[in-house]
Design a protein around this motif. Sequence first.
Motif, PDB file in Angstrom:
ATOM      1  N   LYS A 178     155.913  37.714 110.451  1.00  0.00           N
ATOM      2  CA  LYS A 178     157.019  37.044 111.149  1.00  0.00           C
ATOM      3  C   LYS A 178     156.500  35.941 112.067  1.00  0.00           C
ATOM      4  CE  LYS A 178     159.977  41.169 111.087  1.00  0.00           C
ATOM      5  NZ  LYS A 178     160.490  42.292 111.905  1.00  0.00           N
ATOM      6  N   LEU A 179     155.319  36.171 112.644  1.00  0.00           N
ATOM      7  CA  LEU A 179     154.701  35.178 113.526  1.00  0.00           C
ATOM      8  C   LEU A 179     153.993  34.079 112.723  1.00  0.00           C
ATOM      9  CD1 LEU A 179     153.100  37.535 116.214  1.00  0.00           C
ATOM     10  CD2 LEU A 179     155.007  35.958 116.580  1.00  0.00           C
ATOM     11  N   GLU A 180     153.973  34.250 111.394  1.00  0.00           N
ATOM     12  CA  GLU A 180     153.273  33.339 110.480  1.00  0.00           C
ATOM     13  C   GLU A 180     151.770  33.305 110.753  1.00  0.00           C
ATOM     14  OE1 GLU A 180     155.231  29.547 110.395  1.00  0.00           O
ATOM     15  OE2 GLU A 180     157.025  30.375 109.435  1.00  0.00           O
ATOM     16  N   ASP A 202     145.832  37.218 110.064  1.00  0.00           N
ATOM     17  CA  ASP A 202     145.881  38.475 110.819  1.00  0.00           C
ATOM     18  C   ASP A 202     146.645  39.542 110.042  1.00  0.00           C
ATOM     19  OD1 ASP A 202     144.457  37.581 113.087  1.00  0.00           O
ATOM     20  OD2 ASP A 202     146.243  36.618 113.885  1.00  0.00           O
ATOM     21  N   ALA A 203     147.723  39.129 109.376  1.00  0.00           N
ATOM     22  CA  ALA A 203     148.513  40.078 108.581  1.00  0.00           C
ATOM     23  C   ALA A 203     147.661  40.663 107.454  1.00  0.00           C
ATOM     24  CB  ALA A 203     149.744  39.390 108.005  1.00  0.00           C
ATOM     25  N   VAL A 249     149.765  37.873 100.580  1.00  0.00           N
ATOM     26  CA  VAL A 249     149.861  37.164 101.867  1.00  0.00           C
ATOM     27  C   VAL A 249     149.001  35.907 101.849  1.00  0.00           C
ATOM     28  CG1 VAL A 249     149.260  37.295 104.324  1.00  0.00           C
ATOM     29  CG2 VAL A 249     150.499  39.180 103.243  1.00  0.00           C
ATOM     30  N   TYR A 250     147.782  36.010 101.327  1.00  0.00           N
ATOM     31  CA  TYR A 250     146.904  34.833 101.237  1.00  0.00           C
ATOM     32  C   TYR A 250     147.522  33.755 100.341  1.00  0.00           C
ATOM     33  CZ  TYR A 250     142.947  37.115 103.602  1.00  0.00           C
ATOM     34  OH  TYR A 250     142.129  37.707 104.516  1.00  0.00           O
ATOM     35  N   LEU A 251     148.107  34.180  99.228  1.00  0.00           N
ATOM     36  CA  LEU A 251     148.732  33.210  98.321  1.00  0.00           C
ATOM     37  C   LEU A 251     149.925  32.538  98.994  1.00  0.00           C
ATOM     38  CD1 LEU A 251     148.611  35.138  94.920  1.00  0.00           C
ATOM     39  CD2 LEU A 251     147.228  33.153  95.604  1.00  0.00           C
ATOM     40  N   TYR A 252     150.703  33.312  99.732  1.00  0.00           N
ATOM     41  CA  TYR A 252     151.857  32.740 100.426  1.00  0.00           C
ATOM     42  C   TYR A 252     151.395  31.697 101.454  1.00  0.00           C
ATOM     43  CZ  TYR A 252     156.276  32.404 102.915  1.00  0.00           C
ATOM     44  OH  TYR A 252     157.437  31.931 103.488  1.00  0.00           O
TER      45      TYR A 252
END
Length: 296
Positions: A163-165, A169-170, A200-203
């Motif tokens: 959510k924090l973009e 870290d995610a 997450v890395y791809l996003y």
Amino acid sequence: MSSSDPNKLISKADKLTKLSLTRWSADWKSATLLYEQAANGFRVSKDYEKAKLAFEKASKGQEMLASPWDAAKHMESAAALAKELRNWTEVIDFYRRASELYMQCDRPQPASDSLAKAARALEDALPDDAVQLYTDACVILEDDGKEQMAFDLYRAAASVYVKLEKFTDAATFLLRLGLAADKCNARNSQCKAYLSAIIVYLYAHDLKQAEKCYNDCSQIDAFLRSDQNRCASKLLSAYTEGDVEEIKRVGQSSTISNLDNVIIKLARKLPTGDVAELKEEAAKGEEEALDENDLT
């Protein structure tokens, strides 16, 4: 005022804890009982500010009576009321104090739970503080060898980071979940965590890091033979080939549908950047790495 008036109870309790010419020692036992009665009375009448203060005093009383468990319970009640009053600083302070008191009882599970309650309360108002609280809650369980009890906390922290973009870290927290799952032999959770980190890395448009994550995780036999590995492989191959339709198709697959909602939402939005550009950047990175290794 009636004897059940919480204001009168507080006043009477305060007198019992103050020394005077006629009172040489504080009567914490009687005072604490009165503080507890007053706190409940204020809470029932929805006077949350006074109820909060009364629970603080009741907590102090239980500490003086060498009962950290009851002191922690009252501190959690004060924290819950601080949440109602949207006093976020007190929410943090009170739940942290409750956690410390539970640790005095050698009870890491409720100590971790207190920090998690604070984190959940702060996710929207103070998300950075929330992830720190989730982190500290995880550490308590890790130190106690109870990683399996922390799975939801890892996921919650990763969700806040998304959510924090703060995607790196995610992903880091998801990999931490994978490591904890490995220790617990929770293979399904482990493989889901690794696939989630890759997504997450791809996003975040970081194909190079996604590929590195995939290669590192594939060193683990459980992941190498999993549906999640096959799904990640298809995704990365589609990126390498610049096949946007295949990326979208894999993003709709049942393997991804079984991940956490926050990760599913990211996967459904892939690809987020220019796939051809990502492909070129990744290829350029590989060429630079080859040049560095060229000893001729």
